[in-house]
Design a protein around this motif. Structure first.
Motif, PDB file in Angstrom:
ATOM      1  N   GLY A  77      57.653  42.912  35.757  1.00 44.24           N
ATOM      2  CA  GLY A  77      57.104  41.964  36.720  1.00 44.24           C
ATOM      3  C   GLY A  77      56.253  42.660  37.761  1.00 44.24           C
ATOM      4  N   LEU A  78      56.739  43.801  38.276  1.00 45.28           N
ATOM      5  CA  LEU A  78      55.960  44.581  39.241  1.00 45.28           C
ATOM      6  C   LEU A  78      54.681  45.107  38.613  1.00 45.28           C
ATOM      7  N   HIS A  79      54.802  45.570  37.368  1.00 40.01           N
ATOM      8  CA  HIS A  79      53.636  46.123  36.682  1.00 40.01           C
ATOM      9  C   HIS A  79      52.572  45.043  36.439  1.00 40.01           C
ATOM     10  N   PHE A  80      53.022  43.867  36.054  1.00 38.29           N
ATOM     11  CA  PHE A  80      52.086  42.751  35.891  1.00 38.29           C
ATOM     12  C   PHE A  80      51.429  42.409  37.224  1.00 38.29           C
ATOM     13  N   TYR A  81      52.211  42.394  38.290  1.00 33.63           N
ATOM     14  CA  TYR A  81      51.691  42.080  39.625  1.00 33.63           C
ATOM     15  C   TYR A  81      50.674  43.127  40.076  1.00 33.63           C
ATOM     16  N   ASP A  82      50.939  44.375  39.748  1.00 31.18           N
ATOM     17  CA  ASP A  82      50.069  45.464  40.189  1.00 31.18           C
ATOM     18  C   ASP A  82      48.793  45.581  39.368  1.00 31.18           C
ATOM     19  N   PHE A  83      48.890  45.322  38.072  1.00 30.42           N
ATOM     20  CA  PHE A  83      47.758  45.640  37.198  1.00 30.42           C
ATOM     21  C   PHE A  83      47.228  44.441  36.409  1.00 30.42           C
ATOM     22  N   TRP A  84      48.096  43.719  35.692  1.00 27.23           N
ATOM     23  CA  TRP A  84      47.601  42.686  34.791  1.00 27.23           C
ATOM     24  C   TRP A  84      47.005  41.505  35.546  1.00 27.23           C
ATOM     25  N   PHE A  85      47.723  40.984  36.539  1.00 27.51           N
ATOM     26  CA  PHE A  85      47.199  39.848  37.301  1.00 27.51           C
ATOM     27  C   PHE A  85      45.905  40.189  38.040  1.00 27.51           C
ATOM     28  N   PRO A  86      45.829  41.348  38.749  1.00 29.90           N
ATOM     29  CA  PRO A  86      44.549  41.709  39.374  1.00 29.90           C
ATOM     30  C   PRO A  86      43.419  41.840  38.355  1.00 29.90           C
ATOM     31  N   GLU A  87      43.740  42.334  37.158  1.00 30.65           N
ATOM     32  CA  GLU A  87      42.716  42.461  36.118  1.00 30.65           C
ATOM     33  C   GLU A  87      42.201  41.092  35.685  1.00 30.65           C
ATOM     34  N   MET A  88      43.117  40.137  35.504  1.00 30.32           N
ATOM     35  CA  MET A  88      42.708  38.792  35.114  1.00 30.32           C
ATOM     36  C   MET A  88      41.870  38.120  36.205  1.00 30.32           C
ATOM     37  N   VAL A  89      42.287  38.315  37.447  1.00 33.30           N
ATOM     38  CA  VAL A  89      41.536  37.735  38.572  1.00 33.30           C
ATOM     39  C   VAL A  89      40.156  38.368  38.654  1.00 33.30           C
ATOM     40  N   HIS A  90      40.107  39.685  38.513  1.00 37.14           N
ATOM     41  CA  HIS A  90      38.838  40.412  38.606  1.00 37.14           C
ATOM     42  C   HIS A  90      37.842  39.919  37.557  1.00 37.14           C
ATOM     43  N   LYS A  91      38.322  39.719  36.321  1.00 37.36           N
ATOM     44  CA  LYS A  91      37.409  39.387  35.226  1.00 37.36           C
ATOM     45  C   LYS A  91      37.124  37.902  35.093  1.00 37.36           C
ATOM     46  N   TYR A  92      38.164  37.060  35.299  1.00 43.18           N
ATOM     47  CA  TYR A  92      38.015  35.655  34.934  1.00 43.18           C
ATOM     48  C   TYR A  92      38.015  34.688  36.109  1.00 43.18           C
ATOM     49  N   VAL A  93      38.505  35.121  37.255  1.00 38.92           N
ATOM     50  CA  VAL A  93      38.504  34.230  38.425  1.00 38.92           C
ATOM     51  C   VAL A  93      37.344  34.565  39.338  1.00 38.92           C
ATOM     52  N   GLU A  94      37.269  35.849  39.728  1.00 39.89           N
ATOM     53  CA  GLU A  94      36.179  36.261  40.607  1.00 39.89           C
ATOM     54  C   GLU A  94      34.911  36.604  39.835  1.00 39.89           C
ATOM     55  N   SER A  95      35.053  36.764  38.510  1.00 42.27           N
ATOM     56  CA  SER A  95      33.912  36.973  37.606  1.00 42.27           C
ATOM     57  C   SER A  95      33.024  38.134  38.040  1.00 42.27           C
ATOM     58  N   HIS A  96      33.636  39.267  38.322  1.00 37.57           N
ATOM     59  CA  HIS A  96      32.856  40.458  38.673  1.00 37.57           C
ATOM     60  C   HIS A  96      32.137  40.992  37.438  1.00 37.57           C
ATOM     61  N   PRO A  97      30.995  41.610  37.628  1.00 41.68           N
ATOM     62  CA  PRO A  97      30.323  42.259  36.491  1.00 41.68           C
ATOM     63  C   PRO A  97      31.156  43.445  36.011  1.00 41.68           C
ATOM     64  N   GLU A  98      30.942  43.829  34.772  1.00 38.59           N
ATOM     65  CA  GLU A  98      31.700  44.945  34.215  1.00 38.59           C
ATOM     66  C   GLU A  98      31.404  46.230  34.981  1.00 38.59           C
ATOM     67  N   ASP A  99      32.459  46.967  35.256  1.00 39.65           N
ATOM     68  CA  ASP A  99      32.336  48.252  35.947  1.00 39.65           C
ATOM     69  C   ASP A  99      33.257  49.237  35.243  1.00 39.65           C
ATOM     70  N   ALA A 100      32.678  50.062  34.395  1.00 39.50           N
ATOM     71  CA  ALA A 100      33.471  50.967  33.572  1.00 39.50           C
ATOM     72  C   ALA A 100      34.076  52.114  34.365  1.00 39.50           C
ATOM     73  N   ALA A 101      33.713  52.245  35.633  1.00 38.81           N
ATOM     74  CA  ALA A 101      34.199  53.375  36.433  1.00 38.81           C
ATOM     75  C   ALA A 101      35.269  52.967  37.434  1.00 38.81           C
ATOM     76  N   ARG A 102      35.742  51.729  37.383  1.00 37.48           N
ATOM     77  CA  ARG A 102      36.655  51.243  38.422  1.00 37.48           C
ATOM     78  C   ARG A 102      38.126  51.525  38.141  1.00 37.48           C
ATOM     79  N   TYR A 103      38.507  51.820  36.917  1.00 41.18           N
ATOM     80  CA  TYR A 103      39.914  51.817  36.517  1.00 41.18           C
ATOM     81  C   TYR A 103      40.724  52.948  37.154  1.00 41.18           C
TER      82      TYR A 103
END
Length: 220
Positions: free
Chosen positions: A118-144
């Motif tokens: 649950g913590l791992h999803f909160y830290d990484f998976w949910f922010p990733e989904m928000v970044h890509k599909y909610v806020e629709s940021h352009p791809e940034d291969a150097a952000r990870y």
């Protein structure tokens, strides 16, 4: 499928298969995360591939999420069935003499691992989904890489990760080897396989702990 899973043996078999699948994912996840210790660019490249590849995102990711849910649901069902069976009073019963501490407490180590997920999803998976599909940021291969290391600035969060991987080691130490027993792996290679699973249960969680502490120390 519902009728099949009504059998305790079938439940154990299905849980074992889902557990083995998750063990494979854990090895892959560790391999990618370990590159963050040695090369920022390699970690970014691998993470970008995993985060943008259609096969990984559209096919493997849903299977992984289903596997996690299925494994823990089966675990809770089997634990409830076992507790119900133990409520029946036998003339003689000494569970402590017939099983290890880890096997008797898999449900508790599993609950800690589930909380960690649950913590791992909160830290990484949910922010990733928000970044890509909610806020629709352009791809940034150097952000990870930067997104990873910032999670280990906090000693509390780093400590939680370390503690969670200790419990993961306890869970794997019994669960990994027993998965092969549940699927009927009983041959001349069983002893060697047990040694491998126990080594895996120690080395992989220690590797994750090393990664967390490495980035925490680098953030000081």
């Amino acid at each position: 499928m519902g009728g099949f899973l009504n059998s305790t043996i079938a439940r154990k078999f299905a849980m074992a298969l889902s557990g083995l699948f998750l063990v494979l994912f854990l090895a892959q996840h560790f391999t990618i995360n370990l590159t963050s210790v040695f090369s920022k660019d390699v970690f970014n490249e691998l993470s970008h591939f995993m985060g943008t590849n259609f096969f990984v995102q559209a096919l493997l990711q849903p299977v992984l999420i289903f596997g996690v849910i299925f494994h823990f649901v089966m675990g809770f069902i089997l634990e409830a069935k076992n507790r119900g069976a133990r409520d029946v009073k036998y003339v003689k019963y000494n569970g402590n003499s017939n099983s290890s501490w880890m096997s008797r407490n898999m449900i508790y180590s599993g609950l800690v691992v589930l909380a960690f997920l649950g913590l791992h999803f909160y830290d990484f998976w949910f922010p990733e989904m928000v970044h890509k599909y909610v806020e629709s940021h352009p791809e940034d291969a150097a952000r990870y890489y930067n997104e990873l290391v910032v999670k280990f600035e906090s000693p509390v969060r780093t400590g939680l990760y370390v503690l969670s991987f200790v419990f993961l080691a306890l869970h794997l130490y019994h669960g990994f080897s027993s998965s092969f027993q549940s699927i009927g792996w009983r041959n001349k290679y069983a002893k060697g396989l047990r040694g491998f699973t126990q080594a895996y249960a120690i080395i992989i969680p220690l590797g994750f702990i090393f990664i967390a502490l490495f980035h925490y120390i680098n953030n000081l």
